[in-house]
Design a protein around this motif. Structure first.
Motif, PDB file in Angstrom:
ATOM      1  N   GLY A   1      37.935  45.879  48.911  1.00  0.00           N
ATOM      2  CA  GLY A   1      37.512  47.224  49.248  1.00  0.00           C
ATOM      3  C   GLY A   1      38.505  48.214  48.669  1.00  0.00           C
ATOM      4  O   GLY A   1      39.425  47.835  47.940  1.00  0.00           O
ATOM      5  N   ASP A   2      38.337  49.475  49.015  1.00  0.00           N
ATOM      6  CA  ASP A   2      39.207  50.500  48.435  1.00  0.00           C
ATOM      7  C   ASP A   2      40.686  50.213  48.703  1.00  0.00           C
ATOM      8  O   ASP A   2      41.527  50.311  47.805  1.00  0.00           O
ATOM      9  N   ALA A   3      41.024  49.867  49.944  1.00  0.00           N
ATOM     10  CA  ALA A   3      42.432  49.672  50.291  1.00  0.00           C
ATOM     11  C   ALA A   3      43.019  48.440  49.604  1.00  0.00           C
ATOM     12  O   ALA A   3      44.123  48.501  49.039  1.00  0.00           O
ATOM     13  N   SER A   4      42.299  47.322  49.616  1.00  0.00           N
ATOM     14  CA  SER A   4      42.824  46.112  48.988  1.00  0.00           C
ATOM     15  C   SER A   4      42.845  46.236  47.471  1.00  0.00           C
ATOM     16  O   SER A   4      43.729  45.683  46.805  1.00  0.00           O
ATOM     17  N   ALA A   5      41.909  46.991  46.905  1.00  0.00           N
ATOM     18  CA  ALA A   5      41.925  47.231  45.459  1.00  0.00           C
ATOM     19  C   ALA A   5      43.141  48.061  45.067  1.00  0.00           C
ATOM     20  O   ALA A   5      43.807  47.790  44.059  1.00  0.00           O
ATOM     21  N   ARG A   6      43.428  49.061  45.886  1.00  0.00           N
ATOM     22  CA  ARG A   6      44.606  49.910  45.622  1.00  0.00           C
ATOM     23  C   ARG A   6      45.880  49.065  45.660  1.00  0.00           C
ATOM     24  O   ARG A   6      46.761  49.195  44.793  1.00  0.00           O
TER      25      ARG A   6
ATOM     26  N   GLN B   1      34.953  46.704  56.369  1.00  0.00           N
ATOM     27  CA  GLN B   1      34.722  46.693  57.808  1.00  0.00           C
ATOM     28  C   GLN B   1      33.411  47.368  58.188  1.00  0.00           C
ATOM     29  O   GLN B   1      33.047  47.358  59.376  1.00  0.00           O
ATOM     30  N   ASP B   2      32.729  47.921  57.217  1.00  0.00           N
ATOM     31  CA  ASP B   2      31.479  48.646  57.500  1.00  0.00           C
ATOM     32  C   ASP B   2      30.450  48.348  56.412  1.00  0.00           C
ATOM     33  O   ASP B   2      29.993  49.238  55.704  1.00  0.00           O
TER      34      ASP B   2
ATOM     35  N   VAL C   1      23.049  44.995  52.835  1.00  0.00           N
ATOM     36  CA  VAL C   1      23.990  44.596  51.786  1.00  0.00           C
ATOM     37  C   VAL C   1      24.621  43.256  52.135  1.00  0.00           C
ATOM     38  O   VAL C   1      24.819  42.398  51.255  1.00  0.00           O
ATOM     39  N   ALA C   2      24.927  43.052  53.412  1.00  0.00           N
ATOM     40  CA  ALA C   2      25.516  41.778  53.841  1.00  0.00           C
ATOM     41  C   ALA C   2      24.581  40.612  53.527  1.00  0.00           C
ATOM     42  O   ALA C   2      25.042  39.517  53.170  1.00  0.00           O
TER      43      ALA C   2
ATOM     44  N   TYR D   1      32.859  43.657  45.580  1.00  0.00           N
ATOM     45  CA  TYR D   1      33.530  44.879  46.064  1.00  0.00           C
ATOM     46  C   TYR D   1      32.573  45.670  46.950  1.00  0.00           C
ATOM     47  O   TYR D   1      31.403  45.838  46.617  1.00  0.00           O
ATOM     48  N   TRP D   2      33.095  46.131  48.068  1.00  0.00           N
ATOM     49  CA  TRP D   2      32.419  47.152  48.872  1.00  0.00           C
ATOM     50  C   TRP D   2      33.512  48.047  49.412  1.00  0.00           C
ATOM     51  O   TRP D   2      34.522  47.557  49.931  1.00  0.00           O
TER      52      TRP D   2
END
Length: 257
Positions: free
Chosen positions: A63-68, A36-37, A42-43, A31-32
């Protein structure tokens, strides 16, 4: 309950063997908050895990959107509401890993972990919840060396023992993951709750959930369905010299809400 006491429950009593029907799925999930950023340092940590993909492990990244979207599809409205109450990327990562591992199982590792060894292979041969024990020595303000945790006579004075929520490896539908998710949701959905990250969604929450589960197993004289990963430090470790750790993307740099 100490790590030593919990560990004593890991051996099946009277020759009992835990149900091995559900092994840990061959999935690595990470998870990050903004895929896109992703910072370059980290990469590089993420890229160190490429050998698993070469050996057939499926990679899942959120990420936040796909987790939601995942929580909205797989869970109910209160679970999504609890996720929305997570006020920091680390907290959302904490919450999502509980949801994913509960629903599908697999191996979760943090995005800033670096692969060191091949011990991950043993994870996917197991059928239990696998977590890493840690201990913090308040007298020196530092972590106890991982090798010391094997010592049955390890002093407990001035030491805080807990399990990390990184890594987490489990078959789907493990009762500890359900307990941890329920416990986190209860705190997140109470408006007057102190939403301190470590105790609400992080290692403190998982430790309390595992301790309660281990106690119930011991009372019922049932074999443990979890295992302490005492050698995980030889498999992977967090990379501490990362740029994001110096700003508010690091949960340690923010105040509790």
């Amino acid at each position: 309950m100490t790590i030593e006491q919990i560990s004593r429950t890991e051996q099946p009593a009277d020759g009992e063997v835990a149900d091995r029907a559900l092994t840990i799925p061959r999935t690595l999930v990470r998870y990050w908050h903004d895929p896109q950023d992703i910072p370059e340092d980290v990469a590089r940590c993420l890229a160190s895990w490429a050998p698993l993909q070469d050996e057939g492990i499926a990679f899942r990244f959120f990420g936040d959107a796909s987790a939601r979207a995942y929580i909205s599809e797989r869970f109910d409205a209160p679970t999504l509401a609890a996720f929305e109450r997570c006020h920091h990327p680390a907290m959302r990562s904490d919450f999502f890993r509980m949801c994913f591992v509960l629903a599908e199982g697999g191996l979760y590792v943090d995005a800033d972990d670096v692969l060191l060894g091949s011990g991950w292979r043993e994870v996917f041969e197991d059928h239990r919840l696998l977590v890493q024990p840690l201990a913090y020595d308040t007298s020196v303000n530092g972590m106890v060396q991982a090798e010391e945790l094997r010592n049955a006579d390890l002093p407990t004075h001035n030491r805080i023992f807990y399990v990390n929520n990184n890594p987490i490896a489990s078959p789907p539908h493990h009762p500890v993951m359900q307990r941890a998710l329920d416990r986190a949701m209860d705190r997140l959905l109470r408006r007057d709750s102190d939403l301190e990250i470590q105790s609400t969604t992080g290692p403190g929450n998982l430790t309390a959930s595992l301790a309660a589960h281990a106690r119930n197993l011991a009372i019922a004289r049932k074999p443990a369905d979890f295992l302490m990963l005492l050698n995980w430090h030889a498999t992977a470790e967090p990379h501490w010299d990362l740029e994001y750790r110096n700003d508010d993307r690091n949960w340690r740099n923010i105040r509790p809400r």
